[in-house]
Design a protein around this motif. Structure first.
Motif, PDB file in Angstrom:
ATOM      1  N   VAL A 234      24.556  36.687  24.511  1.00 22.12           N
ATOM      2  CA  VAL A 234      24.145  35.484  23.776  1.00 22.12           C
ATOM      3  C   VAL A 234      22.849  34.927  24.352  1.00 22.12           C
ATOM      4  CG1 VAL A 234      24.744  33.084  23.313  1.00 22.12           C
ATOM      5  CG2 VAL A 234      26.445  34.873  22.970  1.00 22.12           C
ATOM      6  N   PHE A 235      22.765  34.828  25.660  1.00 21.25           N
ATOM      7  CA  PHE A 235      21.558  34.270  26.262  1.00 21.25           C
ATOM      8  C   PHE A 235      20.368  35.216  26.130  1.00 21.25           C
ATOM      9  CE2 PHE A 235      24.550  31.324  28.209  1.00 21.25           C
ATOM     10  CZ  PHE A 235      23.829  30.124  28.130  1.00 21.25           C
TER      11      PHE A 235
ATOM     12  N   VAL B  64      31.198  27.638  27.262  1.00 22.41           N
ATOM     13  CA  VAL B  64      31.405  26.518  28.170  1.00 22.41           C
ATOM     14  C   VAL B  64      32.888  26.216  28.344  1.00 22.41           C
ATOM     15  CG1 VAL B  64      31.066  24.025  28.453  1.00 22.41           C
ATOM     16  CG2 VAL B  64      29.147  25.476  27.781  1.00 22.41           C
ATOM     17  N   THR B  65      33.622  26.126  27.216  1.00 21.80           N
ATOM     18  CA  THR B  65      35.051  25.812  27.332  1.00 21.80           C
ATOM     19  C   THR B  65      35.820  26.952  27.996  1.00 21.80           C
ATOM     20  OG1 THR B  65      35.405  26.649  25.063  1.00 21.80           O
ATOM     21  CG2 THR B  65      35.057  24.273  25.331  1.00 21.80           C
TER      22      THR B  65
ATOM     23  N   MET C 115      40.511  26.965  18.498  1.00 22.23           N
ATOM     24  CA  MET C 115      39.999  26.732  17.150  1.00 22.23           C
ATOM     25  C   MET C 115      38.633  27.381  16.958  1.00 22.23           C
ATOM     26  SD  MET C 115      42.316  25.235  15.492  1.00 22.23           S
ATOM     27  CE  MET C 115      41.340  24.887  14.024  1.00 22.23           C
ATOM     28  N   GLY C 116      37.819  27.390  18.020  1.00 21.78           N
ATOM     29  CA  GLY C 116      36.533  28.066  17.924  1.00 21.78           C
ATOM     30  C   GLY C 116      36.682  29.539  17.610  1.00 21.78           C
ATOM     31  N   MET C 117      37.710  30.168  18.169  1.00 16.53           N
ATOM     32  CA  MET C 117      37.972  31.575  17.877  1.00 16.53           C
ATOM     33  C   MET C 117      38.223  31.783  16.390  1.00 16.53           C
ATOM     34  SD  MET C 117      41.276  33.874  18.932  1.00 16.53           S
ATOM     35  CE  MET C 117      42.234  32.915  17.741  1.00 16.53           C
ATOM     36  N   TRP C 118      39.034  30.917  15.776  1.00 18.20           N
ATOM     37  CA  TRP C 118      39.336  31.079  14.355  1.00 18.20           C
ATOM     38  C   TRP C 118      38.114  30.806  13.488  1.00 18.20           C
ATOM     39  CZ3 TRP C 118      43.118  33.936  13.090  1.00 18.20           C
ATOM     40  CH2 TRP C 118      44.284  33.973  13.842  1.00 18.20           C
TER      41      TRP C 118
ATOM     42  N   PHE D 124      25.511  30.053  16.787  1.00 18.68           N
ATOM     43  CA  PHE D 124      25.105  30.140  18.191  1.00 18.68           C
ATOM     44  C   PHE D 124      25.510  28.891  18.965  1.00 18.68           C
ATOM     45  CE2 PHE D 124      22.775  33.912  17.171  1.00 18.68           C
ATOM     46  CZ  PHE D 124      22.624  34.563  18.385  1.00 18.68           C
ATOM     47  N   LEU D 125      25.512  27.752  18.321  1.00 16.85           N
ATOM     48  CA  LEU D 125      26.035  26.549  18.977  1.00 16.85           C
ATOM     49  C   LEU D 125      27.525  26.711  19.264  1.00 16.85           C
ATOM     50  CD1 LEU D 125      24.208  23.717  16.978  1.00 16.85           C
ATOM     51  CD2 LEU D 125      23.724  24.498  19.306  1.00 16.85           C
TER      52      LEU D 125
END
Length: 217
Positions: A69-70, A140-141, A177-180, A132-133
């Protein structure tokens, strides 16, 4: 008509490599993450280190995903114009805002003519910025949760302050939830890329493998 076309080098090697690394990493992270969140009841053999192995795979893949990603973010500032950061903020220019409106009209079946672009269309570019956000939120999480295994570690010093804003379960919920959201995006991404390939006849699907797209001279 073939004489009116030329091959444009659109997706450079770093763009294609990070695209496929992210794709594979998200699959591995999703499968292992689901297991970590809800271990299978069939794995009851006490001589097997199932959870430790799954956590190791998950963490190792997370490091690979973070580097990818970076690397892609870095390439947005040094790559060609199709990979540049301006592609992700189309509202930055009047032409970009116009292209966003034209693409939206096509997606809403108002216009029959698909906007013909070489790189990302305007709405796709804006969507990738959100993706990307979301990547950064997941990184981070994820590492914040991982930091709890080493209270005096580097990640705890860097990200431990997040637990003043979120409970442990709240952090896990955001990560889950980010995964879904990413899985839902992947489904839509494949569909829309295939649709644009059929409608534009611009080699959208093949270009992410070879890097080149046929464009009019």
């Amino acid at each position: 008509m073939a004489n009116d076309l030329r091959q444009e080098y659109v997706w450079e090697v770093p763009v294609r490599v990070t695209h496929w690394v992210n794709f594979l990493a998200i699959i591995v992270l999703s499968v292992t993450g689901l297991y970590i969140g809800s271990p299978l009841t069939l794995t009851v053999d006490p001589t097997r280190f199932y959870m430790g192995t799954i956590r190791f795979i998950h963490t190792t893949t997370a490091y690979i995903f973070t580097i990818s990603v970076f690397a892609r973010i870095y390439w947005a500032f040094v790559g060609n114009r199709y990979a540049g950061w301006r592609e992700f903020v189309p509202w930055y220019s009047p032409e970009g805002r116009r292209n966003m409106a034209l693409t939206l009209r096509y997606y809403m079946f108002v216009d029959r003519q698909v906007p013909n672009v070489v790189g990302h269309n305007a709405l796709a570019g804006a969507t990738y910025l959100l993706v990307f956000l979301l990547y950064l939120v997941m990184i981070v999480t994820g590492f914040a949760l991982y930091s709890q295994s080493a209270p005096d570690g580097v990640f705890q010093h860097l990200l431990g302050w997040l637990f003043r804003l979120f409970t442990n379960q709240g952090m896990r919920l955001v990560h889950h939830m980010g995964m879904w959201f990413l899985i839902a995006f992947a489904i839509h991404h494949v569909y829309s890329a295939w649709l644009m390939d059929v409608k534009e006849r611009g080699g959208t699907m093949s270009s992410i493998f070879g890097g080149y797209k046929p464009v009019r001279r």
